[in-house]
Design a protein around this motif. Structure first.
Motif, PDB file in Angstrom:
ATOM      1  N   ASN A  69       7.269 -15.219  -5.819  1.00 15.09           N
ATOM      2  CA  ASN A  69       8.236 -14.984  -4.750  1.00 15.09           C
ATOM      3  C   ASN A  69       8.473 -13.496  -4.489  1.00 15.09           C
ATOM      4  O   ASN A  69       9.524 -13.103  -4.016  1.00 15.09           O
ATOM      5  N   CYS A  70       7.493 -12.661  -4.821  1.00 10.42           N
ATOM      6  CA  CYS A  70       7.570 -11.256  -4.460  1.00 10.42           C
ATOM      7  C   CYS A  70       6.169 -10.700  -4.262  1.00 10.42           C
ATOM      8  O   CYS A  70       5.180 -11.299  -4.689  1.00 10.42           O
ATOM      9  N   ARG A  71       6.107  -9.552  -3.596  1.00  9.16           N
ATOM     10  CA  ARG A  71       4.838  -8.901  -3.312  1.00  9.16           C
ATOM     11  C   ARG A  71       4.851  -7.538  -3.992  1.00  9.16           C
ATOM     12  O   ARG A  71       5.827  -6.800  -3.898  1.00  9.16           O
ATOM     13  N   VAL A  72       3.761  -7.190  -4.673  1.00  9.81           N
ATOM     14  CA  VAL A  72       3.660  -5.919  -5.367  1.00  9.81           C
ATOM     15  C   VAL A  72       2.524  -5.122  -4.741  1.00  9.81           C
ATOM     16  O   VAL A  72       1.400  -5.606  -4.640  1.00  9.81           O
ATOM     17  N   ARG A  73       2.839  -3.906  -4.322  1.00 14.05           N
ATOM     18  CA  ARG A  73       1.849  -3.022  -3.723  1.00 14.05           C
ATOM     19  C   ARG A  73       1.891  -1.668  -4.423  1.00 14.05           C
ATOM     20  O   ARG A  73       2.925  -1.275  -4.961  1.00 14.05           O
ATOM     21  N   ILE A  74       0.783  -0.956  -4.372  1.00 19.90           N
ATOM     22  CA  ILE A  74       0.718   0.391  -4.922  1.00 19.90           C
ATOM     23  C   ILE A  74       0.732   1.372  -3.763  1.00 19.90           C
ATOM     24  O   ILE A  74      -0.106   1.298  -2.874  1.00 19.90           O
ATOM     25  N   GLN A  75       1.709   2.270  -3.752  1.00 19.04           N
ATOM     26  CA  GLN A  75       1.804   3.304  -2.728  1.00 19.04           C
ATOM     27  C   GLN A  75       1.260   4.608  -3.295  1.00 19.04           C
ATOM     28  O   GLN A  75       1.545   4.966  -4.436  1.00 19.04           O
ATOM     29  N   ARG A  76       0.490   5.330  -2.512  1.00 19.36           N
ATOM     30  CA  ARG A  76      -0.074   6.583  -2.969  1.00 19.36           C
ATOM     31  C   ARG A  76       0.645   7.785  -2.381  1.00 19.36           C
ATOM     32  O   ARG A  76       0.285   8.921  -2.676  1.00 19.36           O
ATOM     33  N   ARG A  78       3.423  10.633  -1.872  1.00 19.88           N
ATOM     34  CA  ARG A  78       4.102  11.465  -2.877  1.00 19.88           C
ATOM     35  C   ARG A  78       3.427  11.279  -4.221  1.00 19.88           C
ATOM     36  O   ARG A  78       2.420  11.910  -4.503  1.00 19.88           O
ATOM     37  N   GLU A  79       3.936  10.421  -5.033  1.00 19.97           N
ATOM     38  CA  GLU A  79       3.319  10.097  -6.312  1.00 19.97           C
ATOM     39  C   GLU A  79       2.905   8.637  -6.273  1.00 19.97           C
ATOM     40  O   GLU A  79       3.571   7.831  -5.644  1.00 19.97           O
ATOM     41  N   PRO A  80       1.840   8.259  -6.942  1.00 18.38           N
ATOM     42  CA  PRO A  80       1.496   6.830  -6.989  1.00 18.38           C
ATOM     43  C   PRO A  80       2.616   6.035  -7.663  1.00 18.38           C
ATOM     44  O   PRO A  80       3.094   6.400  -8.740  1.00 18.38           O
ATOM     45  N   HIS A  81       3.069   4.974  -7.008  1.00 18.08           N
ATOM     46  CA  HIS A  81       4.146   4.150  -7.559  1.00 18.08           C
ATOM     47  C   HIS A  81       4.022   2.728  -7.025  1.00 18.08           C
ATOM     48  O   HIS A  81       3.314   2.473  -6.056  1.00 18.08           O
ATOM     49  N   PHE A  82       4.720   1.821  -7.677  1.00 14.63           N
ATOM     50  CA  PHE A  82       4.740   0.418  -7.277  1.00 14.63           C
ATOM     51  C   PHE A  82       5.859   0.178  -6.280  1.00 14.63           C
ATOM     52  O   PHE A  82       6.947   0.734  -6.414  1.00 14.63           O
TER      53      PHE A  82
END
Length: 90
Positions: A69-76, A78-82
């Motif tokens: 029931n959630c979506r997890v993405r990696i953002q690049r 600034r700093e790489p984070h979830f």
């Protein structure tokens, strides 16, 4: 006082493991387990471990499990984070 917090952490750990097991069958029961664990933590002034804090939505306080029931993405940026997005409140 240390014994009280130790017992509280054991119960919180047990409730979160039960919630992880039952989320597929009964989401309301899993949410109830997490609510009880949060109340135990507040009553004993115990901070939830980081692994459990990530499983609770900051806005609607619902139990979120990646892939269910959630979506997890990696953002690049600034700093790489979830970035974890709750699918019930957005």
């Amino acid at each position: 006082m240390n014994a009280v917090k130790h017992i509280a952490l054991q119960r919180i750990h047990a409730l979160f493991s039960l919630a992880k097991e039952t989320i597929h069958d009964d989401a309301l029961l899993a949410q109830r387990y997490v609510d009880i664990a949060m109340k135990i933590a507040m009553r004993t002034k115990t901070r939830l471990p980081r692994e459990y804090r990530l499983l609770i939505c900051r806005h609607c306080k619902s139990f979120i499990l990646p892939g269910v029931n959630c979506r997890v993405r990696i953002q690049r940026k600034r700093e790489p984070h979830f970035v974890i997005t709750c699918l019930s409140c957005g």
